[in-house]
Scaffold this motif. Structure first.
Motif, PDB file in Angstrom:
ATOM      1  N   ARG A   1      -1.719  -7.574   1.890  1.00  0.00           N
ATOM      2  CA  ARG A   1      -1.767  -9.043   1.946  1.00  0.00           C
ATOM      3  C   ARG A   1      -1.641  -9.637   0.547  1.00  0.00           C
ATOM      4  O   ARG A   1      -0.891 -10.597   0.318  1.00  0.00           O
ATOM      5  N   GLU A   2      -2.346  -9.064  -0.423  1.00  0.00           N
ATOM      6  CA  GLU A   2      -2.288  -9.583  -1.790  1.00  0.00           C
ATOM      7  C   GLU A   2      -0.933  -9.317  -2.437  1.00  0.00           C
ATOM      8  O   GLU A   2      -0.427 -10.132  -3.221  1.00  0.00           O
ATOM      9  N   ALA A   3      -0.336  -8.188  -2.103  1.00  0.00           N
ATOM     10  CA  ALA A   3       0.994  -7.900  -2.656  1.00  0.00           C
ATOM     11  C   ALA A   3       2.018  -8.905  -2.148  1.00  0.00           C
ATOM     12  O   ALA A   3       2.918  -9.332  -2.878  1.00  0.00           O
ATOM     13  N   ILE A   4       1.884  -9.314  -0.873  1.00  0.00           N
ATOM     14  CA  ILE A   4       2.813 -10.298  -0.306  1.00  0.00           C
ATOM     15  C   ILE A   4       2.532 -11.686  -0.874  1.00  0.00           C
ATOM     16  O   ILE A   4       3.448 -12.419  -1.269  1.00  0.00           O
ATOM     17  N   ARG A   5       1.277 -12.072  -0.951  1.00  0.00           N
ATOM     18  CA  ARG A   5       0.909 -13.397  -1.467  1.00  0.00           C
ATOM     19  C   ARG A   5       1.359 -13.569  -2.921  1.00  0.00           C
ATOM     20  O   ARG A   5       1.809 -14.644  -3.319  1.00  0.00           O
ATOM     21  N   SER A   6       1.203 -12.521  -3.710  1.00  0.00           N
ATOM     22  CA  SER A   6       1.523 -12.627  -5.139  1.00  0.00           C
ATOM     23  C   SER A   6       3.025 -12.569  -5.413  1.00  0.00           C
ATOM     24  O   SER A   6       3.468 -12.858  -6.518  1.00  0.00           O
ATOM     25  N   GLY A   7       3.799 -12.173  -4.378  1.00  0.00           N
ATOM     26  CA  GLY A   7       5.238 -12.074  -4.579  1.00  0.00           C
ATOM     27  C   GLY A   7       5.700 -10.701  -5.005  1.00  0.00           C
ATOM     28  O   GLY A   7       6.898 -10.472  -5.172  1.00  0.00           O
ATOM     29  N   ARG A   8       4.759  -9.762  -5.176  1.00  0.00           N
ATOM     30  CA  ARG A   8       5.184  -8.414  -5.539  1.00  0.00           C
ATOM     31  C   ARG A   8       5.958  -7.752  -4.411  1.00  0.00           C
ATOM     32  O   ARG A   8       6.778  -6.872  -4.641  1.00  0.00           O
ATOM     33  N   LEU A   9       5.678  -8.170  -3.173  1.00  0.00           N
ATOM     34  CA  LEU A   9       6.473  -7.748  -2.021  1.00  0.00           C
ATOM     35  C   LEU A   9       7.247  -8.971  -1.543  1.00  0.00           C
ATOM     36  O   LEU A   9       6.667  -9.896  -0.972  1.00  0.00           O
ATOM     37  N   ALA A  10       8.527  -8.977  -1.783  1.00  0.00           N
ATOM     38  CA  ALA A  10       9.353 -10.144  -1.450  1.00  0.00           C
ATOM     39  C   ALA A  10       9.703 -10.156   0.029  1.00  0.00           C
ATOM     40  O   ALA A  10       9.686  -9.114   0.698  1.00  0.00           O
ATOM     41  N   PRO A  11      10.027 -11.345   0.589  1.00  0.00           N
ATOM     42  CA  PRO A  11      10.479 -11.419   1.988  1.00  0.00           C
ATOM     43  C   PRO A  11      11.659 -10.483   2.232  1.00  0.00           C
ATOM     44  O   PRO A  11      12.506 -10.293   1.364  1.00  0.00           O
ATOM     45  N   GLN A  12      11.676  -9.900   3.419  1.00  0.00           N
ATOM     46  CA  GLN A  12      12.701  -8.963   3.871  1.00  0.00           C
ATOM     47  C   GLN A  12      12.609  -7.576   3.216  1.00  0.00           C
ATOM     48  O   GLN A  12      13.475  -6.724   3.435  1.00  0.00           O
ATOM     49  N   THR A  13      11.556  -7.346   2.418  1.00  0.00           N
ATOM     50  CA  THR A  13      11.359  -6.003   1.888  1.00  0.00           C
ATOM     51  C   THR A  13      10.941  -5.073   3.027  1.00  0.00           C
ATOM     52  O   THR A  13       9.981  -5.347   3.753  1.00  0.00           O
ATOM     53  N   ARG A  14      11.679  -4.009   3.210  1.00  0.00           N
ATOM     54  CA  ARG A  14      11.365  -3.068   4.289  1.00  0.00           C
ATOM     55  C   ARG A  14      10.242  -2.140   3.849  1.00  0.00           C
ATOM     56  O   ARG A  14      10.281  -1.557   2.768  1.00  0.00           O
ATOM     57  N   LEU A  15       9.242  -1.988   4.710  1.00  0.00           N
ATOM     58  CA  LEU A  15       8.092  -1.147   4.400  1.00  0.00           C
ATOM     59  C   LEU A  15       8.316   0.270   4.916  1.00  0.00           C
ATOM     60  O   LEU A  15       9.118   0.496   5.830  1.00  0.00           O
ATOM     61  N   PRO A  16       7.575   1.225   4.358  1.00  0.00           N
ATOM     62  CA  PRO A  16       7.682   2.596   4.859  1.00  0.00           C
ATOM     63  C   PRO A  16       7.215   2.681   6.310  1.00  0.00           C
ATOM     64  O   PRO A  16       6.456   1.835   6.790  1.00  0.00           O
ATOM     65  N   SER A  17       7.648   3.700   6.975  1.00  0.00           N
ATOM     66  CA  SER A  17       7.141   3.932   8.328  1.00  0.00           C
ATOM     67  C   SER A  17       5.648   4.225   8.267  1.00  0.00           C
ATOM     68  O   SER A  17       5.103   4.585   7.211  1.00  0.00           O
ATOM     69  N   THR A  18       4.977   4.053   9.398  1.00  0.00           N
ATOM     70  CA  THR A  18       3.530   4.332   9.420  1.00  0.00           C
ATOM     71  C   THR A  18       3.262   5.790   9.043  1.00  0.00           C
ATOM     72  O   THR A  18       2.290   6.095   8.346  1.00  0.00           O
ATOM     73  N   ARG A  19       4.152   6.696   9.474  1.00  0.00           N
ATOM     74  CA  ARG A  19       3.967   8.119   9.156  1.00  0.00           C
ATOM     75  C   ARG A  19       4.100   8.352   7.647  1.00  0.00           C
ATOM     76  O   ARG A  19       3.278   9.041   7.036  1.00  0.00           O
TER      77      ARG A  19
END
Length: 461
Positions: free
Chosen positions: A30-48
């Protein structure tokens, strides 16, 4: 704990937040997204993958993803994985003050026609140079520069500019400005600089701790006969443009050349020869470098900025033997060494004579441009100085219009030109007014129109 993902994306996550492992992961994402370190449309790793990288249970990661998806931070699509959701629309920021519009045509001096950069030849030279380069070329290097380029330049400068160049007495710099700054810092003491001359170069010298003394220039070039006298007595060095003075366009008279060398010998001083466009002479063979008259009193500086392009940031100094050590040490402390790949490519370009061919092509291009400028301006506005270089001084009548009026009149027609006045060390009442026209700057397609606008401006004011 601090973890770096090893899969898909690299992102530092701090899982030290209070609460359970799932809450810590949710908080970190949540903090990475709020701060902008994770930009919109950044694909995250699979849960595995994320569970394996963070040493968490896969169900813990899946639950965190579901919670952040419900909160709108993430979005999940079948077959596409999980990614950061689009950011909500934000109010438009207040409009910043509008920047001045760029002129449609630009005849200000200082740049070559960068569109003529020999891209194909440079690519070929780079490929050959990289294929032949030793592994050590990719490591930290000699602050004096790559030996391949120093050897190639020594040969080229000897045959093309008459310079007595020993590769062991050369330093490759990141442009002329760095070379001038290193000299100002190393030589110490006041430095005489041509008046008029480029204001920025005076700023460079002062920035590096040296005082600037005004050395007058007339139709015979810099008044080197005044060095060592009166207000110039304290000078420890003098910066000269002997082949083609900027901005008056004159060449240094032979008697003035001899006076410069005699002064340097008598006062243990240094002449700094700025040979920025010495290859471009159109009415005769270029005058050879001053350096050959006294290699132990003259520092020769050349640059690729005017022959190839300012983007390369490559220049070279040919030094008296006693200055090699101090300037190499200063260069090392400045930036360790100039980047090596461009040096290797330029060495190859010179060795294959592609550099000579490019210079000859530019010489023909700029000569034609100067001829067109003379033709369009007519007999009422003659050019001052020799037929050389990439700029020309156009004199203005002493009874008007003023430099400011012509510059403003040209700007109203979408044309930028340079004025002579700002190049003087101090405002000079009654000094002859003029315009400095950089006829190399525009593209080939736009140059005739730019000259036509200049002619109309001069003829109507």
């Amino acid at each position: 704990m601090s973890i770096e993902w090893a899969n898909s994306v690299d992102l530092h996550l701090d899982l030290d937040a209070a609460g359970g492992r799932r809450q810590a992961l949710e908080h970190a994402l949540r903090e990475a997204i709020r701060s902008g370190r994770l930009a919109p449309q950044t694909r995250l790793p699979s849960t595995r993958a994320l569970a394996a990288g963070l040493h968490l249970a896969r169900n813990t990661v899946a639950a965190a993803y579901e919670q952040l998806t419900a909160e709108g931070y993430l979005s999940a699509r079948v077959g596409s994985g999980t990614e950061v959701a689009g950011a909500p629309a934000r109010p438009a920021p207040a409009a910043a003050p509008a920047a001045p519009a760029a002129p449609r045509y630009d005849l200000r001096p200082g740049s070559p026609e960068v569109g003529t950069f020999p891209v194909d030849a440079w690519l070929r030279a780079t490929r050959r140079a990289l294929a032949a380069a030793p592994v050590s070329a990719y490591d930290y290097g000699d602050p004096r520069g790559r030996p391949e380029l120093r050897a190639a330049l020594a040969a080229y400068l000897g045959r093309a500019r008459g310079v007595l160049a020993d590769p062991e007495h050369m330093i490759i710099c990141s442009g002329y400005v760095q070379a001038l700054g290193l000299l100002a810092r190393t030589l110490g003491g006041p430095i005489a600089m041509e008046d008029p001359g480029l204001p920025f170069h005076r700023e460079v010298v002062r920035h590096h701790g040296a005082d600037v003394l005004a050395l007058p220039v007339d139709d015979l070039g810099a008044r080197t006969d005044l060095l060592g006298r009166d207000g110039l007595a304290a000078a420890r060095a003098a910066v000269l443009t002997p082949a083609h003075q900027y901005p008056l366009g004159v060449t240094l008279h032979p008697a003035r050349r001899r006076a410069a060398v005699a002064w340097a010998r008598a006062h243990d001083a240094i002449v700094i020869e700025d040979d920025y466009d010495g290859e471009f002479r159109y009415d005769r063979q270029p005058v050879g470098a001053l350096q050959a008259m006294s290699p132990e009193q003259v520092v020769y500086i050349g640059t690729a900025a005017k022959t190839l392009g300012p983007a390369l940031r490559l220049a070279w100094m040919v030094l008296p033997e006693r200055l090699v050590g101090p300037l190499a040490a200063a260069k090392r402390l400045s930036d360790l060494h100039t980047e090596s790949i461009g040096q290797l490519a330029l060495a190859d370009l010179i060795g294959t004579h592609d550099y000579d061919r490019h210079v000859r092509s530019c010489r023909l291009n700029y000569r034609r441009r100067r001829d067109l400028l003379i033709d369009r301006l007519g007999r009422h506005h003659r050019l001052h100085g020799i037929a050389a270089g990439m700029h020309a001084l156009v004199g203005l009548p002493p009874d008007g219009p003023s430099e400011a009026e012509v510059v403003a009149g040209a700007a109203a027609r979408g044309l930028a030109v340079g004025a002579l006045g700002p190049h003087r060390h101090h405002p000079a009442e009654g000094a002859a007014p003029g315009l400095i026209i950089g006829y190399a700057t525009p593209s080939r397609a736009s140059y005739p129109a730019a000259v036509d606008i200049l002619a109309r401006t001069l003829h109507t004011l």
